[in-house]
Design a protein around this motif. Structure first.
Motif, PDB file in Angstrom:
ATOM      1  N   UNK A  27       5.465   3.199   6.240  1.00  0.00           N
ATOM      2  CA  UNK A  27       6.410   2.181   5.783  1.00  0.00           C
ATOM      3  C   UNK A  27       7.613   2.098   6.720  1.00  0.00           C
ATOM      4  N   UNK A  28       8.087   3.248   7.185  1.00  0.00           N
ATOM      5  CA  UNK A  28       9.197   3.234   8.140  1.00  0.00           C
ATOM      6  C   UNK A  28       8.820   2.468   9.407  1.00  0.00           C
ATOM      7  N   UNK A  69       0.829  -1.203   0.000  1.00  0.00           N
ATOM      8  CA  UNK A  69       0.000   0.000   0.000  1.00  0.00           C
ATOM      9  C   UNK A  69       0.864   1.255   0.000  1.00  0.00           C
ATOM     10  N   UNK A  70       1.919   1.254   0.805  1.00  0.00           N
ATOM     11  CA  UNK A  70       2.796   2.426   0.881  1.00  0.00           C
ATOM     12  C   UNK A  70       3.561   2.626  -0.419  1.00  0.00           C
ATOM     13  N   UNK A  71       4.113   1.551  -0.961  1.00  0.00           N
ATOM     14  CA  UNK A  71       4.885   1.647  -2.193  1.00  0.00           C
ATOM     15  C   UNK A  71       4.000   2.116  -3.347  1.00  0.00           C
ATOM     16  N   UNK A  72       2.776   1.604  -3.404  1.00  0.00           N
ATOM     17  CA  UNK A  72       1.849   2.063  -4.439  1.00  0.00           C
ATOM     18  C   UNK A  72       1.638   3.572  -4.356  1.00  0.00           C
ATOM     19  N   UNK A  86       9.723  -2.187  12.808  1.00  0.00           N
ATOM     20  CA  UNK A  86       9.239  -3.381  13.510  1.00  0.00           C
ATOM     21  C   UNK A  86       9.964  -4.621  13.007  1.00  0.00           C
ATOM     22  N   UNK A  87      10.211  -4.687  11.702  1.00  0.00           N
ATOM     23  CA  UNK A  87      10.973  -5.805  11.140  1.00  0.00           C
ATOM     24  C   UNK A  87      12.382  -5.832  11.713  1.00  0.00           C
ATOM     25  N   UNK A 103      16.174  -0.514   3.476  1.00  0.00           N
ATOM     26  CA  UNK A 103      15.079  -1.479   3.352  1.00  0.00           C
ATOM     27  C   UNK A 103      13.927  -0.876   2.553  1.00  0.00           C
ATOM     28  N   UNK A 104      13.642   0.410   2.752  1.00  0.00           N
ATOM     29  CA  UNK A 104      12.622   1.092   1.957  1.00  0.00           C
ATOM     30  C   UNK A 104      12.943   0.959   0.474  1.00  0.00           C
TER      31      UNK A 104
END
Length: 411
Positions: free
Chosen positions: A197-198, A175-178, A203-204, A239-240
């Protein structure tokens, strides 16, 4: 400031309604054209291949807006601007000089030819699984091949590579990348997407710090915590970069290649009769229908005088127009607009050029080289489910593909 363009800047269409038409109009204005980006932000659009290669290898051109772009430095553009994330992230996409070399060295081991080749069995397995799922669709029933095939393959590969197993996290990432690529997004959507996204990726990182695994996220965290010069923000934004660019380009490559074959049966026949290869299809797609049409932004570190009277002044923004460059008649002849898998020279810059050349290019090519022949081999009667003129483009002047690719797998 001099200009080689017609009077008045060309206004970039954020809807992406006619990406190739806009590319041609930019090309017609000369090697570099003054344009207005969303929000009325001025820039130079460069679609001439020779000039673009020159600029992409010039140390006087930077991708670090924090150092070299006054509108960002002075706070004139902020998180609500449609292109903000493209200049705000702190990773090798935007790094300049020694910072770029440092970050690229850290990441490059993940995408060596050897490591990419080692992914082949897993890519083949994912493709087989997706084709089995498609085979269960009743004959004659339309199916969106972008959603059911072009998208899930690269997102599965990149998420496995970086150890992202949680389905909810994957959906949030998507959703964020879109939103990043959708240049018609509202200011509210744009301002919310990057922090969202951050948060997912932080969290990852927290999870991987507690339970490291055999994946790239754990490797990057180990480098960060082991005393490398990678900052925590650079870790998150790296990572982003990979979870966004790591799949979007391949989705569009598959989408555009499939579309090209389904709308040009003569070209598909050349492949099926052995007069051309699937690699020819891939490279011609990258040239004629590149996954990224225009890539923001670069900045002039100092005044740059060019032949023909064009001058970039210190702080000018530069838009790399890969779609325009790929169809340049000066490089590809009068038939540059034609999709021809037998074309002798398929030179393109779909993956960039110079020090910022895409590290993931071998992986994208590998995925396409496995997926395309497998798809057309499994479904030899594959056909569009709607007239080609009814297909809608992505709402983006950056990402170049279709909003949906409805097909019938068999009569």
């Amino acid at each position: 400031m001099s200009t080689s363009a017609a009077d008045g800047p060309f206004v970039i269409d954020p809807t992406g309604a006619d990406v190739q038409g806009d590319a041609a109009r930019i090309r017609a204005r000369g090697p570099a054209a003054r344009v207005l980006l969303p929000g009325g932000v001025p820039a130079w659009a460069v679609g001439d291949p020779a000039l673009l290669r020159r600029l992409l290898t010039d140390d006087r051109v930077s991708k670090d807006g924090y150092l070299h772009w006054p509108p960002l430095i002075n706070g004139e553009v902020g998180p609500e601007w449609q292109l903000f994330v493209w200049i705000a992230v702190r990773n090798m996409l935007t790094a300049y000089g020694d910072d770029h070399h440092r970050l690229r060295r850290l990441i490059s081991s993940a995408f060596t030819v050897r490591r990419t080749a080692a992914l082949r069995p897993r890519v083949e397995a994912i493709v087989a699984e997706l084709l089995d799922e498609l085979a269960a669709v009743p004959p004659g029933e339309p199916v969106d091949l972008r959603e059911r095939f072009a998208y899930p393959l690269p997102i599965q590969v990149i998420c496995e590579l970086f150890g992202i197993t949680d389905e909810a996290a994957r959906e949030e990432i998507r959703a964020c990348v879109d939103t990043f690529f959708r240049t018609t997004a509202t200011p509210e959507e744009v301002a919310a997407a990057y922090p969202r996204l951050q948060a997912v990726l932080r969290a990852l990182i927290e999870e991987k710090r507690a339970r490291p695994a055999d994946d790239m996220s754990s490797d990057l965290i180990a480098a960060r915590d082991g005393g490398s010069t990678l900052s925590e923000q650079e870790l998150v934004d790296t990572l982003v970069l990979f979870v966004s660019a790591g799949h979007e380009t391949t989705v569009n490559l598959l989408d555009n290649a499939i579309h090209a074959m389904l709308t040009r049966p003569d070209q598909l026949a050349l492949v099926r009769t052995g007069r051309a290869t699937w690699n020819d299809v891939i490279e011609e797609t990258l040239r004629a229908e590149p996954p990224i049409a225009n890539l923001p932004l670069r900045f002039a570190v100092e005044d740059i005088e060019l032949d023909g009277g064009v001058a970039f002044r210190k702080g000018d923004a530069i838009l790399a127009c890969y779609a325009a460059a790929g169809r340049d008649p000066g490089l590809h002849g009068d038939d540059a607009d034609a999709f021809d898998v037998t074309r002798a020279g398929k030179e393109h810059m779909a993956f960039g050029y110079g020090v910022h050349y895409c590290l993931g290019a071998p992986l994208a090519r590998l995925e396409a080289a496995i997926a395309l022949p497998a798809l057309f081999g499994r479904f030899p009667d594959l056909a569009l489910a709607v007239p080609a003129e009814e297909l809608r483009p992505l709402a983006s002047f950056i990402s170049h593909g279709h909003a949906a690719l409805p097909v019938r797998l068999r009569p």
